[in-house]
Enzyme design. Structure first.
Site, mmCIF file in Angstrom:
data_model
loop_
_atom_site.group_PDB
_atom_site.id
_atom_site.type_symbol
_atom_site.label_atom_id
_atom_site.label_comp_id
_atom_site.label_asym_id
_atom_site.label_seq_id
_atom_site.Cartn_x
_atom_site.Cartn_y
_atom_site.Cartn_z
ATOM 1 N N SER A 95 97.593 3.959 11.717
ATOM 2 C CA SER A 95 97.437 2.552 12.142
ATOM 3 C C SER A 95 98.829 2.009 12.397
ATOM 4 C CB SER A 95 96.784 1.721 11.039
ATOM 5 O OG SER A 95 95.566 2.269 10.644
ATOM 6 N N LYS A 170 91.947 -1.721 15.844
ATOM 7 C CA LYS A 170 92.190 -1.560 14.403
ATOM 8 C C LYS A 170 92.808 -2.837 13.819
ATOM 9 C CE LYS A 170 93.070 0.210 10.330
ATOM 10 N NZ LYS A 170 92.075 0.547 9.334
ATOM 11 N N LYS A 238 101.537 -4.385 6.057
ATOM 12 C CA LYS A 238 102.005 -3.589 7.194
ATOM 13 C C LYS A 238 101.132 -3.863 8.424
ATOM 14 C CE LYS A 238 100.414 0.412 7.847
ATOM 15 N NZ LYS A 238 99.434 1.067 8.720
#
Ligand code: NAD
Length: 293
Positions: A95, A170, A238
């Site tokens: 990701s 995502k 993140k």
């Protein structure tokens, strides 16, 4: 030709095991020795660097933490690009920032190497079961060729568009999960402070319009005060960081994401970064001077 697999962490190792079970011959590489040795015991070949993986494979999968690690493995010293031949395919399942996916693909294209970005949702249990959800970007004909391979690790494999589109999907997923956890925490604190049992409110609303997969998975953890990950706050930071960068670049304001980012940052600074993201409730507990459980 063998299939390369780089990044054998919480997610990558069980995914690689599912490919071995499905009959693929793997060459694996990770900075850590233990998972590489574990895979070698199952029949995988070891490689010392991404370059060495690339010298022996025409398909390479990566499952690394974030954009800098994927860039390093693909384009850095002893990276994939030094060993890849024209026609090789890179499928990055990490990701990362979609902008980074596009930058890496542009560099690889110069050597006639094509790339898919194919991040997943589902977490470790679904990585083990082979029931992850893949969101994939890149050339459609490459997707069509490799959908079968991804299906060995996931039960849903959806084509989202050009390179970077998988990571846009995502990041959208990660925004919705974060906002859901915050909304649930806010609502349960209202219940608690109003003298109504949060547990009762959960059961009363679970089957209605407010119900969600996030609510079903995370409220029991919040009610028990069990914040064993799961998905760590630091990993969600993140992802939200990548979402904010991608949003700025695309001209899409993300005010809710930015707000929740600051809640997560507060918890990280207080030492909770390794807890499950459902520990976001701690932010509300601090504000209200009250615990949910
Ligand atoms: P992890 O930290 O457990 O594993 C990453 C692995 O990559 C480690 O084994 C590390 O040694 C290795 N590594 C790092 N840099 C390297 C390099 N340059 N060369 C070779 N190996 C290197 O992470 P994870 O939980 O497996 O997550 C991987 C990706 O999947 C992340 O992008 C994460 O956001 C995403 N993801 C995680 C989950 C989850 O629940 N953990 C769920 C969905 C998606």
């Amino acid at each position: 030709m063998k299939t390369g697999f780089i990044g054998l962490g919480v997610m990558g190792k069980p995914m690689a095991k599912n490919l071995i079970r499905a009959g693929y011959s793997l060459i694996v590489c990770d900075r850590a020795e233990n998972p590489v040795n574990e895979m070698a015991a199952l029949g995988a070949e070891k490689a010392a660097s991404p370059k060495e993986v690339a010298l022996h494979c025409d398909t390479i999968l990566t499952m690394l933490p974030d954009s800098p690690q994927v860039k390093e493995a693909a384009l850095g010293n002893n990276g994939l690009i030094e060993g890849m031949r024209p026609g090789t395919i890179l499928i990055d399942m990490s990701s990362i920032n979609p902008i980074a996916s596009r930058e890496i693909a542009t560099e690889l294209e110069k050597k006639e190497i094509r790339m898919l970005d194919a991040p997943v949702s589902g977490g470790e249990p679904k990585a083990i079961d082979g029931t992850l959800s893949f969101m994939v970007g890149g050339p459609k004909e490459v997707f069509d060729r490799f959908k079968g391979l991804l299906s060995k690790m996931g039960s849903s494999v959806v084509y989202c568009g050009e390179i970077g589109a998988g990571n846009v999907a995502k990041l959208s997923n990660q925004i919705i999960v974060a906002v859901n956890i915050a909304a649930v925490s806010e609502a349960l604190m209202l219940a608690k402070k109003s003298g109504v049992s949060p547990d009762t409110v959960f059961h009363a609303i679970q089957g209605g319009l407010a119900g969600s997969t996030v609510m079903d998975a995370k409220v029991p953890m919040i009610l028990e005060g069990n914040f064993t990950p799961g998905f760590r706050i630091d990993l969600h930071i993140k992802d939200l960081n990548n979402a904010i960068m991608a949003g700025h670049s695309a001209g899409a304001p993300l005010p809710l994401t930015a707000g929740i980012m600051e809640m997560f940052q507060t918890l990280h600074a207080a030492g909770y970064g390794s807890e499950d993201h459902s520990a976001l409730v701690r932010f509300y507990e601090k504000l209200a001077g009250e615990t949910i459980r």
